[in-house]
Design a protein around this motif. Structure first.
Motif, PDB file in Angstrom:
ATOM      1  N   VAL A 157      -6.046  -2.201   7.260  1.00 32.61           N
ATOM      2  CA  VAL A 157      -4.815  -1.429   7.344  1.00 32.61           C
ATOM      3  C   VAL A 157      -3.664  -1.895   6.653  1.00 32.61           C
ATOM      4  O   VAL A 157      -3.358  -3.221   6.677  1.00 32.61           O
ATOM      5  CB  VAL A 157      -4.556  -1.545   9.120  1.00 32.61           C
ATOM      6  CG1 VAL A 157      -4.476  -2.591   9.764  1.00 32.61           C
ATOM      7  CG2 VAL A 157      -3.329  -0.465   9.365  1.00 32.61           C
ATOM      8  N   LEU A 158      -3.096  -1.200   6.232  1.00 30.51           N
ATOM      9  CA  LEU A 158      -1.841  -1.302   5.399  1.00 30.51           C
ATOM     10  C   LEU A 158      -0.708  -0.621   6.158  1.00 30.51           C
ATOM     11  O   LEU A 158      -0.702   0.418   6.438  1.00 30.51           O
ATOM     12  CB  LEU A 158      -1.681  -0.562   4.055  1.00 30.51           C
ATOM     13  CG  LEU A 158      -0.378  -0.715   3.122  1.00 30.51           C
ATOM     14  CD1 LEU A 158      -0.269  -2.203   2.794  1.00 30.51           C
ATOM     15  CD2 LEU A 158      -0.632   0.122   1.974  1.00 30.51           C
ATOM     16  N   SER A 159       0.258  -1.593   6.547  1.00 30.35           N
ATOM     17  CA  SER A 159       1.590  -1.239   7.511  1.00 30.35           C
ATOM     18  C   SER A 159       2.613  -1.149   6.425  1.00 30.35           C
ATOM     19  O   SER A 159       3.184  -1.902   5.824  1.00 30.35           O
ATOM     20  CB  SER A 159       1.719  -2.043   8.587  1.00 30.35           C
ATOM     21  OG  SER A 159       2.846  -1.731   9.416  1.00 30.35           O
ATOM     22  N   LEU A 160       3.278   0.324   6.503  1.00 32.90           N
ATOM     23  CA  LEU A 160       4.215   0.733   5.458  1.00 32.90           C
ATOM     24  C   LEU A 160       5.842   0.099   6.119  1.00 32.90           C
ATOM     25  O   LEU A 160       5.826   0.097   7.379  1.00 32.90           O
ATOM     26  CB  LEU A 160       4.467   2.152   5.207  1.00 32.90           C
ATOM     27  CG  LEU A 160       3.192   2.730   4.270  1.00 32.90           C
ATOM     28  CD1 LEU A 160       3.151   4.224   4.257  1.00 32.90           C
ATOM     29  CD2 LEU A 160       3.288   1.985   2.863  1.00 32.90           C
ATOM     30  N   ASN A 161       6.601  -0.021   5.136  1.00 30.12           N
ATOM     31  CA  ASN A 161       7.838  -0.294   5.784  1.00 30.12           C
ATOM     32  C   ASN A 161       8.684   1.156   6.208  1.00 30.12           C
ATOM     33  O   ASN A 161       8.330   2.045   6.195  1.00 30.12           O
ATOM     34  CB  ASN A 161       8.646  -0.886   4.526  1.00 30.12           C
ATOM     35  CG  ASN A 161       8.166  -2.065   4.131  1.00 30.12           C
ATOM     36  OD1 ASN A 161       7.575  -2.699   4.767  1.00 30.12           O
ATOM     37  ND2 ASN A 161       8.476  -2.579   2.748  1.00 30.12           N
ATOM     38  N   LEU A 162       9.813   0.856   7.053  1.00 30.23           N
ATOM     39  CA  LEU A 162      10.632   1.857   7.713  1.00 30.23           C
ATOM     40  C   LEU A 162      11.316   2.418   6.953  1.00 30.23           C
ATOM     41  O   LEU A 162      11.885   3.600   6.908  1.00 30.23           O
ATOM     42  CB  LEU A 162      11.113   1.155   8.992  1.00 30.23           C
ATOM     43  CG  LEU A 162      10.270   0.601  10.111  1.00 30.23           C
ATOM     44  CD1 LEU A 162      11.133  -0.122  11.073  1.00 30.23           C
ATOM     45  CD2 LEU A 162       9.479   1.768  10.549  1.00 30.23           C
ATOM     46  N   ALA A 163      11.771   1.569   5.597  1.00 31.97           N
ATOM     47  CA  ALA A 163      12.742   2.247   4.750  1.00 31.97           C
ATOM     48  C   ALA A 163      12.676   1.451   3.543  1.00 31.97           C
ATOM     49  O   ALA A 163      12.302   0.427   3.614  1.00 31.97           O
ATOM     50  CB  ALA A 163      14.211   2.106   5.187  1.00 31.97           C
ATOM     51  N   PRO A 164      13.046   2.132   2.359  1.00 33.49           N
ATOM     52  CA  PRO A 164      13.086   1.416   1.050  1.00 33.49           C
ATOM     53  C   PRO A 164      13.919   0.141   1.255  1.00 33.49           C
ATOM     54  O   PRO A 164      14.948   0.179   1.752  1.00 33.49           O
ATOM     55  CB  PRO A 164      13.472   2.389   0.138  1.00 33.49           C
ATOM     56  CG  PRO A 164      13.211   3.790   0.837  1.00 33.49           C
ATOM     57  CD  PRO A 164      13.475   3.244   2.198  1.00 33.49           C
ATOM     58  N   GLN A 165      13.631  -0.834   0.549  1.00 29.96           N
ATOM     59  CA  GLN A 165      14.425  -2.310   0.393  1.00 29.96           C
ATOM     60  C   GLN A 165      15.340  -1.978  -0.706  1.00 29.96           C
ATOM     61  O   GLN A 165      14.940  -1.878  -2.053  1.00 29.96           O
ATOM     62  CB  GLN A 165      13.511  -3.376   0.026  1.00 29.96           C
ATOM     63  CG  GLN A 165      14.154  -4.852   0.078  1.00 29.96           C
ATOM     64  CD  GLN A 165      13.441  -5.852   0.113  1.00 29.96           C
ATOM     65  OE1 GLN A 165      12.182  -5.707   0.090  1.00 29.96           O
ATOM     66  NE2 GLN A 165      13.785  -6.900  -0.177  1.00 29.96           N
ATOM     67  N   PRO A 166      16.690  -2.113  -0.689  1.00 32.68           N
ATOM     68  CA  PRO A 166      17.725  -2.260  -1.393  1.00 32.68           C
ATOM     69  C   PRO A 166      17.315  -3.129  -2.547  1.00 32.68           C
ATOM     70  O   PRO A 166      16.974  -3.994  -2.467  1.00 32.68           O
ATOM     71  CB  PRO A 166      18.914  -2.324  -1.002  1.00 32.68           C
ATOM     72  CG  PRO A 166      18.727  -2.131   0.552  1.00 32.68           C
ATOM     73  CD  PRO A 166      17.364  -2.262   0.845  1.00 32.68           C
ATOM     74  N   GLY A 167      17.330  -2.506  -3.952  1.00 35.27           N
ATOM     75  CA  GLY A 167      17.034  -3.235  -5.001  1.00 35.27           C
ATOM     76  C   GLY A 167      15.384  -3.181  -5.348  1.00 35.27           C
ATOM     77  O   GLY A 167      15.007  -2.509  -6.334  1.00 35.27           O
ATOM     78  N   GLU A 168      14.760  -3.947  -4.585  1.00 36.77           N
ATOM     79  CA  GLU A 168      13.386  -3.920  -4.852  1.00 36.77           C
ATOM     80  C   GLU A 168      12.408  -2.743  -4.870  1.00 36.77           C
ATOM     81  O   GLU A 168      11.554  -2.520  -5.808  1.00 36.77           O
ATOM     82  CB  GLU A 168      12.475  -5.083  -3.904  1.00 36.77           C
ATOM     83  CG  GLU A 168      11.134  -5.245  -4.292  1.00 36.77           C
ATOM     84  CD  GLU A 168      10.497  -6.830  -3.569  1.00 36.77           C
ATOM     85  OE1 GLU A 168       9.591  -6.570  -3.143  1.00 36.77           O
ATOM     86  OE2 GLU A 168      11.302  -7.705  -3.277  1.00 36.77           O
ATOM     87  N   THR A 169      12.640  -1.973  -4.046  1.00 33.64           N
ATOM     88  CA  THR A 169      12.038  -0.481  -3.946  1.00 33.64           C
ATOM     89  C   THR A 169      13.290   0.619  -3.532  1.00 33.64           C
ATOM     90  O   THR A 169      12.459   1.364  -2.989  1.00 33.64           O
ATOM     91  CB  THR A 169      10.878  -0.507  -2.577  1.00 33.64           C
ATOM     92  OG1 THR A 169      11.444  -0.789  -1.474  1.00 33.64           O
ATOM     93  CG2 THR A 169       9.883  -1.570  -2.971  1.00 33.64           C
ATOM     94  N   ASP A 170      14.185   0.477  -3.949  1.00 30.95           N
ATOM     95  CA  ASP A 170      14.974   1.335  -3.676  1.00 30.95           C
ATOM     96  C   ASP A 170      14.726   2.794  -4.116  1.00 30.95           C
ATOM     97  O   ASP A 170      14.320   3.056  -5.325  1.00 30.95           O
ATOM     98  CB  ASP A 170      16.491   1.062  -4.400  1.00 30.95           C
ATOM     99  CG  ASP A 170      17.751   1.567  -3.719  1.00 30.95           C
ATOM    100  OD1 ASP A 170      17.486   2.054  -2.722  1.00 30.95           O
ATOM    101  OD2 ASP A 170      18.869   1.553  -4.465  1.00 30.95           O
ATOM    102  N   GLY A 171      14.670   3.681  -3.404  1.00 29.71           N
ATOM    103  CA  GLY A 171      14.607   5.127  -3.785  1.00 29.71           C
ATOM    104  C   GLY A 171      12.869   5.665  -3.473  1.00 29.71           C
ATOM    105  O   GLY A 171      12.425   6.495  -3.812  1.00 29.71           O
ATOM    106  N   PHE A 172      11.948   4.464  -3.269  1.00 33.82           N
ATOM    107  CA  PHE A 172      10.695   4.535  -3.200  1.00 33.82           C
ATOM    108  C   PHE A 172      10.332   5.402  -1.968  1.00 33.82           C
ATOM    109  O   PHE A 172      10.762   5.388  -0.780  1.00 33.82           O
ATOM    110  CB  PHE A 172       9.748   3.201  -3.131  1.00 33.82           C
ATOM    111  CG  PHE A 172       9.605   2.536  -4.238  1.00 33.82           C
ATOM    112  CD1 PHE A 172      10.538   2.773  -5.405  1.00 33.82           C
ATOM    113  CD2 PHE A 172       8.478   1.956  -4.465  1.00 33.82           C
ATOM    114  CE1 PHE A 172      10.203   1.977  -6.589  1.00 33.82           C
ATOM    115  CE2 PHE A 172       8.238   1.171  -5.813  1.00 33.82           C
ATOM    116  CZ  PHE A 172       9.302   1.223  -6.639  1.00 33.82           C
ATOM    117  N   SER A 173       9.368   6.524  -2.196  1.00 36.85           N
ATOM    118  CA  SER A 173       8.978   7.259  -0.993  1.00 36.85           C
ATOM    119  C   SER A 173       7.569   6.461  -0.379  1.00 36.85           C
ATOM    120  O   SER A 173       7.313   5.416  -0.948  1.00 36.85           O
ATOM    121  CB  SER A 173       8.531   8.583  -1.501  1.00 36.85           C
ATOM    122  OG  SER A 173       7.161   8.438  -2.476  1.00 36.85           O
TER     123      SER A 173
END
Length: 344
Positions: free
Chosen positions: A247-263
């Motif tokens: 099981v892959l647990s997704l983040n609650l929000a994009p991380q500023p810098g590293e995944t900024d703007g990622f859906s």
């Protein structure tokens, strides 16, 4: 009665059921990650099972961990410490030790911002000469509800190809070195790799993955805590070969810098590019954090997974996982999506 109150009432009943199951047969669960994301997952999973192993990334090069790594040549202990703290019990003993090992010195000298737990772990590594034995001993001292292992026995450097790391050259792709720098880059991370590029996995970590009923990956910093596990060849081979469900647990929000703007679906696409042979069974996401459910379902399907949406976020609006809600979601997934062992 509000919907939130009803949900919490059901959660309390579910928590009682979880405690009863912990006293009997229980699933073998391995959680992979690092930092606060892994800590959130462990705080939830220890409510479900006592047969729990954390496999932790060892590429951190910032803060207290980075200083100890540079001065002594040791594995960075910080994420290992955080995992041990997350596995401490809710009783006085567990909470006291969790606070002690997380305590940071405040001074004008060399001890400033060093965490007590980092120093304890490194001291035992030097005394015992064995990473796993030392971490097991710290876990025993803390009364940890599970085991903590490094993913590799050698310190690793995270490197990333980043577009626009230098704002003056927004279209240029540069190699950015170091986990702390990658995590804060203002550019767009294209891919990551480890140095050395074929690090040895800790054998106990490989064995735990092969012997598990469930493997949990994420949440956490995507490029610096989640994906690095897939870049250790022996560990990736074990993840591909294991009969455990994943099981892959997704983040609650994009991380500023590293995944900024990622859906949410882009997180899956990036993971798939780094480990194209890895198949998943379930993708867990907070129902309020998925604006396009159809696109997420399509991305999950390409990885062989079904999507499970559940309320797992803290009710105070801060983008962190609520351990009890996350525990209930994991338990439901474990029950609904089958098992391979005799634990149920």
């Amino acid at each position: 009665m509000t919907s939130r109150s009803l949900r919490l009432r059901r959660l309390r009943r579910a928590t009682s059921a979880l405690s009863a199951r912990k006293r009997g047969a229980q699933p073998k669960v391995v959680a992979l990650g690092g930092g606060m994301g892994l800590s959130s997952s462990l705080a939830a999973l220890r409510r479900i099972t006592g047969d729990l192993t954390a496999v932790v990334t060892v590429a951190d090069d910032g803060g207290s961990s980075g200083r100890l790594r540079e001065e002594l040549g040791v594995l960075p202990p910080g994420d290992l410490r955080k995992a041990l703290a997350a596995l401490c019990g809710d009783d006085d003993w567990g909470q006291t030790w969790a606070q002690v090992i997380q305590h940071r010195f405040q001074s004008k000298g060399d001890l400033h911002e060093h965490a007590v737990g980092n120093l304890l772990i490194v001291a035992l590594w030097e005394q015992l000469g064995d990473h796993v034995q030392a971490l097991d001993l710290v876990g025993k001292l803390l009364g940890a509800h599970g085991r903590v292992l490094p993913m590799s026995a050698v310190p690793l450097e995270l490197q990333a190809l980043v577009r626009g790391h230098d704002p003056a050259r927004p279209d240029a792709v540069d190699t950015v070195r170091g986990q702390a720098t990658v995590a804060l880059t203002p550019g767009e991370v294209q891919s990551v790799h480890l140095v050395p590029n074929d690090p040895p996995a800790v054998p106990e970590a490989v064995e735990a993955v092969l012997d598990a009923d469930w493997v949990v990956l994420g949440p956490g910093s995507w490029f610096s805590s989640v994906i690095p596990h897939l870049l250790v060849p022996e560990l990736l081979d074990a993840l591909v070969a294991t009969k455990a469900r994943k099981v892959l647990s997704l983040n609650l929000a994009p991380q500023p810098g590293e995944t900024d703007g990622f859906s949410p679906q882009r997180h899956l696409e990036v993971l798939g590019r780094h480990a194209p042979k890895l198949a998943l069974d379930v993708v867990l996401a907070d129902e309020a954090a998925v604006p396009d459910r159809e696109s997420l379902a399509d991305a999950a399907k390409r990885l062989g997974a079904a999507v499970e949406l559940a309320p797992v976020a803290s009710p105070d609006g801060v983008p962190i996982h609520d351990p009890e809600l996350l525990a209930a979601a994991y338990d439901r997934i474990f029950r609904m999506h089958g098992r391979i062992g005799p634990w149920r």
